[in-house]
Scaffold this motif. Structure first.
Motif, PDB file in Angstrom:
ATOM      1  N   ALA A  90       0.826  -1.214   0.000  1.00 36.12           N
ATOM      2  CA  ALA A  90       0.000   0.000   0.000  1.00 36.12           C
ATOM      3  C   ALA A  90       0.855   1.258   0.000  1.00 36.12           C
ATOM      4  O   ALA A  90       0.493   2.271  -0.617  1.00 36.12           O
ATOM      5  CB  ALA A  90      -0.943  -0.011   1.201  1.00 36.12           C
ATOM      6  N   SER A  91       2.001   1.233   0.689  1.00 34.18           N
ATOM      7  CA  SER A  91       2.875   2.404   0.762  1.00 34.18           C
ATOM      8  C   SER A  91       3.469   2.784  -0.591  1.00 34.18           C
ATOM      9  O   SER A  91       3.972   3.904  -0.756  1.00 34.18           O
ATOM     10  CB  SER A  91       4.018   2.150   1.754  1.00 34.18           C
ATOM     11  N   ALA A  92       3.445   1.861  -1.561  1.00 37.68           N
ATOM     12  CA  ALA A  92       4.014   2.123  -2.890  1.00 37.68           C
ATOM     13  C   ALA A  92       2.993   2.701  -3.856  1.00 37.68           C
ATOM     14  O   ALA A  92       3.237   2.732  -5.067  1.00 37.68           O
ATOM     15  CB  ALA A  92       4.606   0.835  -3.465  1.00 37.68           C
ATOM     16  N   LEU A  93       1.859   3.170  -3.337  1.00 33.04           N
ATOM     17  CA  LEU A  93       0.809   3.735  -4.187  1.00 33.04           C
ATOM     18  C   LEU A  93       1.313   4.873  -5.069  1.00 33.04           C
ATOM     19  O   LEU A  93       0.813   5.080  -6.180  1.00 33.04           O
ATOM     20  CB  LEU A  93      -0.340   4.233  -3.291  1.00 33.04           C
ATOM     21  N   GLY A  94       2.317   5.614  -4.585  1.00 32.23           N
ATOM     22  CA  GLY A  94       2.812   6.760  -5.349  1.00 32.23           C
ATOM     23  C   GLY A  94       3.273   6.411  -6.747  1.00 32.23           C
ATOM     24  O   GLY A  94       3.175   7.244  -7.652  1.00 32.23           O
ATOM     25  N   TYR A 119      10.482   0.907  -7.745  1.00 37.14           N
ATOM     26  CA  TYR A 119      11.099   2.023  -8.468  1.00 37.14           C
ATOM     27  C   TYR A 119      11.001   1.856  -9.981  1.00 37.14           C
ATOM     28  O   TYR A 119      11.372   2.764 -10.727  1.00 37.14           O
ATOM     29  CB  TYR A 119      12.572   2.168  -8.066  1.00 37.14           C
ATOM     30  N   TYR A 120      10.514   0.719 -10.448  1.00 39.22           N
ATOM     31  CA  TYR A 120      10.455   0.456 -11.887  1.00 39.22           C
ATOM     32  C   TYR A 120       9.134   0.885 -12.520  1.00 39.22           C
ATOM     33  O   TYR A 120       8.992   0.780 -13.742  1.00 39.22           O
ATOM     34  CB  TYR A 120      10.644  -1.042 -12.160  1.00 39.22           C
ATOM     35  N   HIS A 121       8.170   1.341 -11.729  1.00 39.21           N
ATOM     36  CA  HIS A 121       6.850   1.569 -12.311  1.00 39.21           C
ATOM     37  C   HIS A 121       6.894   2.608 -13.424  1.00 39.21           C
ATOM     38  O   HIS A 121       6.419   2.364 -14.537  1.00 39.21           O
ATOM     39  CB  HIS A 121       5.843   1.979 -11.239  1.00 39.21           C
TER      40      HIS A 121
END
Length: 467
Positions: free
Chosen positions: A140-144, A320-322
């Motif tokens: 959830a914390s990687a929503l950005g 970091y790859y999104h």
């Protein structure tokens, strides 16, 4: 915009995206059932909304206290989700998946304006379905990542493909920055796309650069006022030093970048990554000589948005790859379009190869995606079980209660369960911000602490006899 849709057979684009969305939904269908882990509890606790003015606080202050980069749109998302649904991970994971699919929709729309719909479908599919994307949806914390990528792709669509004015593109860029800091790459990617792909006039290019620069300065000023977080990525190994140390740091960054390229192929070999990088650049240069700068722009997109994270002390993480993956998808679409154009006499064969490539990509990554999701299922399940044990053993606590946990070392270091966030999870559990928590080694006893021991996969209260 309507002309763009009509000219590019918007119905075909829609059906291509629908097929892609179904493939992505099938790949990540288990993500919605995952539980929170680690920093998720900190975001939930510090972004909760209980009074009218709290909404302004969520936007105007760094809820992470400067320990992480300030991301007001992510903070607002956590606040809204918790206000509507409570302590429920499913809506948050579905929210992230929705932004991921929106990014894929915008990407396929933008690519279809420069390639055929089928080539655009393949490029967007490559972006949407990959095990490296699991972390951005499962944590959830990687929503950005999904949130920022979708907004930045929309800005790219308007600037590079459409005829949007800088006053329409700059706000989208600003919002992308408010979701995740690596959207700052758009300051280079948008002008590069306008030059390499859009081939737009110098005057419009200059106006866009000015507008994006103003948006970036305004955001950085707001960030400086709202958050003590540094501008450099947290945990960076870069520091001032001798030319030799800077040279070694540069070599380490290059090594990590080639590993990042190799990760797209499912490997961690720097040598393979270097070969793939050279092949990528060679094919992109050939396409550029043929008049198509899309593949070269895709490589630059990948490099510009990934390179800053190569400075991190612990290296690259999947989340970091999104944004970089969108650039990789653009390059794939360009190469697929080149294949389709080369087979003029047998276009059906070229299109069949593109379809087979897409089906092969989807099928080939299903097992790694399931394995990656299983890792998050294990972490989330053990986290949930640990909190359930706490609630069972200690149904109520007095104000300023302090928990002492023993024996959690292996669970934290090997399983990644509550490396961070345990104290905030307890505050959520008891709805009390005064609750504290510490990790104690065996043999250390402090007075007035609630002592809990992790033993044989369960949590026990000290003095309780395990059965």
């Amino acid at each position: 915009m309507t002309q763009l849709l009509t000219a590019r057979r918007w119905r075909s684009v829609f059906w291509a995206w629908l097929a892609l969305a179904l493939a992505a939904a099938a790949s990540y269908r288990q993500v919605a059932a995952l539980f929170f882990v680690n920093e998720d509890f900190t975001w939930l606790w510090r972004c909760r909304v209980e009074h009218a003015m709290d909404w302004l606080w969520v936007l105007a202050r760094d809820s992470m206290g400067g320990s992480y980069s300030w991301r007001p749109l992510v903070q607002l998302s956590f606040a809204a989700q918790q206000w509507i649904w409570g302590w429920n991970p499913t809506p948050i994971h579905l929210w992230a998946l929705g932004w991921h699919l929106l990014a894929a929709a915008v990407l396929i729309w933008a690519l279809a304006a420069r390639t055929g719909v089928l080539a655009a479908w393949l490029g967007a599919l490559v972006f949407a379905v990959h095990p490296l994307q699991v972390e951005s949806l499962a944590w959830a914390s990687a929503l950005g990542g999904p949130l920022s990528t979708a907004l930045l792709c929309l800005a790219v669509l308007g600037a590079v493909v459409g005829s949007w004015s800088p006053f329409r593109v700059a706000p989208l860029f600003f919002l992308a920055l408010a979701a995740q800091e690596n959207a700052l790459a758009g300051l280079l990617l948008v002008p590069l796309g306008m030059w390499l792909v859009g081939k737009q006039p110098a005057v419009r290019l200059a106006n866009m650069v000015v507008a994006l620069s103003v948006a970036a300065v305004l955001f950085l000023l707001w960030r400086w006022l709202a958050s003590p977080a540094g501008v450099a990525p947290p945990g960076s190994f870069l520091e001032r030093g001798s030319p030799a140390s800077l040279a070694s740091s540069s070599l380490l960054m290059l090594n990590r970048f080639t590993q990042g390229v190799a990760a797209v192929a499912g490997s961690d070999s720097s040598f393979l990554g270097g070969l793939l990088c050279l092949l990528w650049v060679a094919l992109a240069a050939q396409r550029w000589r043929q008049g198509d700068g899309l593949a070269l722009w895709g490589f630059l997109w990948f490099a510009v948005s990934l390179l800053p994270y190569t400075t991190l002390l612990f290296g690259l993480a999947p989340r970091y790859y999104h944004l970089p993956f969108a650039g990789f998808g653009a390059s794939v679409a360009s190469l697929a379009a080149g294949l389709e154009a080369a087979g003029q006499s047998r276009r059906w064969l070229a299109r069949l190869l593109i379809v087979l490539a897409g089906v092969g990509w989807f099928a080939g990554w299903q097992r790694p995606i399931r394995e990656e999701i299983r890792v998050w299922q294990t972490r989330g399940g053990k986290t949930q079980a640990l909190l359930a044990d706490v609630g069972r053993l200690v149904p109520e606590v007095p104000p300023r209660a302090r928990f002492a946990f023993y024996g959690l070392g292996d669970l934290r270091l090997k399983e990644g369960v509550f490396v961070f966030g345990l104290e905030d999870a307890l505050r959520l559990l008891y709805r009390d911000g005064s609750v504290g928590a510490v990790f104690r080694p065996f043999g250390v006893l402090e007075p007035d602490e609630i002592r809990l021991v992790y033993w044989q996969g369960r949590l026990w209260r000290l003095g309780e006899q395990p059965s």
